[in-house]
Design an enzyme around this catalytic site. Structure first.
Site, PDB file in Angstrom:
ATOM      1  N   ARG A  62      96.431  54.558  70.192  1.00  0.00           N
ATOM      2  CA  ARG A  62      95.320  54.116  70.728  1.00  0.00           C
ATOM      3  C   ARG A  62      95.735  52.938  71.733  1.00  0.00           C
ATOM      4  O   ARG A  62      95.369  52.106  72.694  1.00  0.00           O
ATOM      5  CB  ARG A  62      94.220  53.596  70.001  1.00  0.00           C
ATOM      6  N   PHE A  74      92.279  48.870  66.166  1.00  0.00           N
ATOM      7  CA  PHE A  74      92.690  50.153  65.648  1.00  0.00           C
ATOM      8  C   PHE A  74      94.257  50.325  67.057  1.00  0.00           C
ATOM      9  O   PHE A  74      94.186  51.575  67.321  1.00  0.00           O
ATOM     10  CB  PHE A  74      91.797  51.350  66.408  1.00  0.00           C
ATOM     11  N   GLU A 120      89.503  52.103  55.405  1.00  0.00           N
ATOM     12  CA  GLU A 120      89.986  53.727  55.703  1.00  0.00           C
ATOM     13  C   GLU A 120      90.484  54.142  55.341  1.00  0.00           C
ATOM     14  O   GLU A 120      89.742  55.426  54.955  1.00  0.00           O
ATOM     15  CB  GLU A 120      90.166  53.784  56.919  1.00  0.00           C
ATOM     16  N   THR A 168      90.400  59.700  69.020  1.00  0.00           N
ATOM     17  CA  THR A 168      91.411  59.613  69.324  1.00  0.00           C
ATOM     18  C   THR A 168      91.934  60.979  69.154  1.00  0.00           C
ATOM     19  O   THR A 168      92.107  61.946  69.689  1.00  0.00           O
ATOM     20  CB  THR A 168      93.098  59.007  69.640  1.00  0.00           C
ATOM     21  N   GLU A 198      83.779  47.484  67.729  1.00  0.00           N
ATOM     22  CA  GLU A 198      85.789  46.894  68.182  1.00  0.00           C
ATOM     23  C   GLU A 198      85.320  46.465  68.929  1.00  0.00           C
ATOM     24  O   GLU A 198      86.382  45.238  69.133  1.00  0.00           O
ATOM     25  CB  GLU A 198      86.305  48.294  67.656  1.00  0.00           C
ATOM     26  N   GLN A 217      85.821  53.192  53.324  1.00  0.00           N
ATOM     27  CA  GLN A 217      85.164  53.770  54.807  1.00  0.00           C
ATOM     28  C   GLN A 217      85.391  55.105  54.196  1.00  0.00           C
ATOM     29  O   GLN A 217      84.856  55.620  55.382  1.00  0.00           O
ATOM     30  CB  GLN A 217      85.509  52.942  55.847  1.00  0.00           C
ATOM     31  N   ARG A 236      89.998  46.956  62.943  1.00  0.00           N
ATOM     32  CA  ARG A 236      89.131  46.680  64.423  1.00  0.00           C
ATOM     33  C   ARG A 236      89.952  46.579  65.485  1.00  0.00           C
ATOM     34  O   ARG A 236      90.699  45.334  65.922  1.00  0.00           O
ATOM     35  CB  ARG A 236      88.447  44.889  64.263  1.00  0.00           C
TER      36      ARG A 236
END
Ligand code: MTE
Ligand code: HPA
Ligand code: MOS
Length: 749
Positions: free
Chosen positions: A304, A338, A226, A434, A706, A191, A336
């Site tokens: 998050r 996060f 990721e 974020t 998400e 990703q 998904r």
């Protein structure tokens, strides 16, 4: 418009890493990994393994010419272990052989002596031993102490939510090929192509421009690629650097399950305060995140959790703290939502417990506290274009919530073996990375001289259909038929310094860049067309492959204009950069405006529990979702369906299990259950909320990847309500997943 990959997917013609035609001299890699969770390496004997015919070389940290360091946010993770082992499955060495079978044979012959050390496997243990990744973070709003002093009800409790395996269909993998002058081209299932490029360059000790990363598409990522696609690509690249031969490395499922991190398990405590009229006036929570043995993305995920700790509710006094606890598990990673889902499970649990103790239905408390226009989130952002109440009310009205509740009550009054439960789950999810600097993207658009178009962006296609959306943006802006546009692979030499495909923001960020590039091309081509037609550029419009003057079709086609542009030496290529405006966040104050906008929605879930066996079925999930003005309702609905099922899986059946020594027990699909066709809800209904959309979203079509995962949390509380209906002595527990075993214990406690 259909997903542009659908034909090649169905025919099995779509290319993934494992489908690449390999060069004849290709070698194959395999990792030798730690057989304990914590210990000191006393001695390793590779001699027997090295002597097998076909084993070319076994690489260790000693072969690294740059840095043995792959940490992204915090430099705390070696590519290959040096002296100390920190988790079961930690890579120690990389066997390169002429075939996978030979590498496997060699792996069995490596002898290792380890002095075992005690392993920490839970967040609570880590906290007790002061084992942390970084300093804790806290968000504050108002004054909770003062607010609790004025509450009529104060309820405390604790929760646990387990990890979750990504189970992307395509396992981690890459193919690294030597080019001239020590350059290396890596095709990776990642990703984050730029992360792969950057970390490879760091470990190899070469400049980034020597490493080209190409991504065709992923057979799913879900956050698991990721950060964690990187080590495999780096290992293959180290081997290429030494051997000057191509190296292919695709993990088998067992290796992938054992060596990669998962969604973070959380152990949390809460304290919630309400007044008599069911207003939540104070909320405190402490989140213990089981980060695993290295930071990976844990600090961003922890952040998050704080952002979403109050979900769709306005609470005037909030104090939330998150601790990233260092344990001896594989570093846990993006998945998904996060960290958002873990935060939202806690506030929903707090409300459920409060409802149970006060003796009201959970929905009454939820509804009384829904977020409103101009309310302040605990992180300082003022809520605007809020759809929390709107989605709740629309769901209640359209799906006849009262009728559903009455039917459930009647059913439960008439049945003893089976009990039904219903729950309502509102969601509010912030869109943007974020970490503000990450919110940027680029697009490179070529118009070829025959009028066909090639679009490159930083977006990675992983099944979420971002390429289809990019194509839609391009063809609509250029006014040409979709068949004229092609989406290129994601490649670091065409689009550089990209943020990963993540945070549900990929279509917004890259789409805005495509839009900008295409608009610039159109303004240039408008001049060309205006000259050809003796008109003004401002009167020109491109539509349906033709040129329109003042909205009247001219005889000139798109192709005519492109041909003329070539003669006029007008640039037919454009590179555009987009950075989200407005957003900012000050970490020293933990206040700001981190999100471009929020996505809202409400789900109503009903379930039937078999009170003899503890098994259950999800009868239906009915959702009102805020898509903004969806640019592709088919794709977006598919995203809601997939995320919902993934969320239900996390909350009800997917049970990651490590033993006390830190060994993964759920290491195969026989011991790790994901939702299948038989366990998905009998009915799934998804209806879009009518809204104006949001200008910060691409073509006003809101991010969708998400947020709907968190509808799955509703399944937990629907099952809990069914258990409550059967057993008046049941004390609500918040320990996910709510497996049939736990249901059975709840039914008879
Ligand atoms: N959908 C599919 N089919 N496969 C995936 O791997 N990943 C999810 C979501 N939907 C994923 C998916 C995750 S974790 C994110 S962050 C978003 O897609 C990323 O893509 P987007 O930004 O284009 O929505
Ligand atoms: N979401 C997803 N991935 C990320 C984020 C985020 O907010 N920040 C860094 N990686
Ligand atoms: Mo998604 S967890 O941001 O890759």
């Amino acid at each position: 418009m259909k997903n542009i990959d659908s034909y090649s997917h169905v025919r099995g013609e779509s290319l993934f890493v494992d489908d690449l035609i390999t060069r004849q001299d290709t070698l194959y890699g395999l990792v030798f990994d730690a057989p304990v969770a914590h210990g000191i390496i006393k001695h390793i004997d590779y001699s027997e393994a090295e002597n097998i015919e076909g084993v070319i070389k076994i690489f260790t940290y000693k072969d690294i010419l740059g840095e043995n360091q792959i940490g992204g946010i915090i430099p705390d993770e070696p590519l290959w272990a040096e002296n100390e082992i920190h988790f079961w499955g930690q890579p120690i060495a990389f066997i390169v052989a002429t075939s996978e079978a030979i590498a496997k044979k060699a792996r069995k012959l490596i002898r290792i002596e380890i002095e075992k050390l005690p392993a920490i496997t839970t967040a609570k243990e880590a906290k007790a031993k002061n084992s942390f990744i970084n300093a804790p973070r806290s968000f504050h709003l108002g004054d909770t102490d003062n607010a609790f002093a004025h509450c009529d009800f104060i309820i405390e409790g604790e929760t646990f939510s387990n990890g979750q395996e990504h189970l992307y269909l395509e396992t981690q993998g890459c193919y690294a090929v030597p080019m001239e002058n020590g350059n290396i081209k890596i095709t990776s299932s990642t990703q984050g192509p730029t992360s792969v490029q950057k970390i490879t360059a760091r470990v190899l000790g070469v400049p980034m421009h020597k490493i080209e990363v190409d991504v065709i598409r992923l057979g799913g990522g879900f956050g698991g690629k990721e950060d964690q696609a990187t080590p495999w690509a780096v290992m293959a690249a180290v081997a290429v650097q030494h051997l000057k031969k191509p190296v292919k490395f695709v993990l088998n499922r067992h290796d992938d399950l054992r060596m990669t991190g998962k969604r973070h398990p959380y152990e949390s405590t809460f304290k919630i305060g309400l007044t008599k009229d069911l207003k939540i006036t104070a909320f405190e929570a402490e989140f213990l995140q089981n980060s695993g043995a290295a930071a990976d993305l844990s600090p961003a995920i922890a952040e998050r959790t704080l952002f979403h700790a109050t979900n769709s509710y306005y609470i005037p006094n909030v104090k939330t703290t998150v601790l990233s606890c260092k344990t001896n598990l594989p570093p846990n990673t993006a998945f998904r939502g996060f960290g958002g889902p873990q935060g939202m499970f806690v506030i929903e649990s707090a409300i459920a417990k409060a409802a149970h103790i006060i003796g009201v239905e959970k929905e009454r408390i939820q509804e009384a506290n829904l977020l409103d226009e101009n309310d302040t989130f605990s992180y300082g952002q003022i809520a605007t274009q809020v759809e929390a109440k709107n989605t709740w009310r629309t769901a209640a009205l359209n799906f006849k919530l009262e009728k559903i509740e009455n039917e459930v009550r009647d059913f439960n009054a008439q049945n003893t073996q089976f009990k039904k439960g219903v729950s309502v789950m509102p969601i509010t999810f912030g869109i943007s990375f974020t970490n503000t600097p990450m919110n940027n993207a680029r697009a490179l658009v070529h118009i070829y001289q025959d009028g066909s178009v090639g679009v490159s962006t930083g977006a990675v296609e992983m099944g979420q259909s971002v390429n289809t959306k990019m194509l839609q943006v391009a063809y609509k802006t250029l006014g040409i038929h979709p068949s004229k546009v092609k989406l290129e692979t994601t490649n670091t030499t065409r689009v550089a310094n990209t943020s990963p495909t993540a945070a549900s923001s990929t279509a917004d960020l890259n789409g805005k860049a495509v839009l900008k590039a295409c608009e610039t091309l159109i303004s240039r081509l408008s001049e060309v067309a205006a000259n050809m037609l003796n008109a003004k550029a401002s009167e020109v419009n491109f539509k349906n492959d033709a040129v329109f003057i003042n909205n009247k079709k001219s005889p000139i086609t798109w192709e005519d204009v492109i041909a003329q542009a070539m003669l006029d030496r007008v640039a037919l290529t454009e590179n555009a950069h987009y950075a989200t405006p407005v957003i900012h966040f000050d970490k020293t104050k933990e206040k700001g405006h981190p999100f471009a906008y929020h996505v809202y929605g409400t789900a109503i879930t009903t379930t039937t529990v078999n009170c003899l066996t503890g098994t259950y079925e999800i009868d239906s999930v009915k959702i009102i979702h805020d898509f903004g003005k969806s640019m592709n309702l088919g794709i977006d609905t598919g995203q809601v369906e997939g995320a919902l099922i993934q969320g239900i899986g996390w909350m009800t059946m997917e049970e990651i299990s490590y033993n006390k020594e830190g060994k993964l027990l759920s290491n195969a699909l026989s011991t790790y259950k994901v939702p299948d066709i038989f366990s998905v809800p009998k009915t799934v209904e998804i209806a879009p909320l009518e809204t104006k959309g949001n200008d910060m979203a691409i073509l006003k079509s809101k991010a969708v990847g998400e947020p709907p995962l968190m509808y799955g949390i509703g399944a937990y509380f629907a099952i809990q309500n069914a258990v409550k209906a059967f057993n008046p002595n049941y004390e609500p527990k918040f320990h996910a997943p709510f497996t049939p075993e736990k249901v059975l214990m709840g039914l008879y406690e």
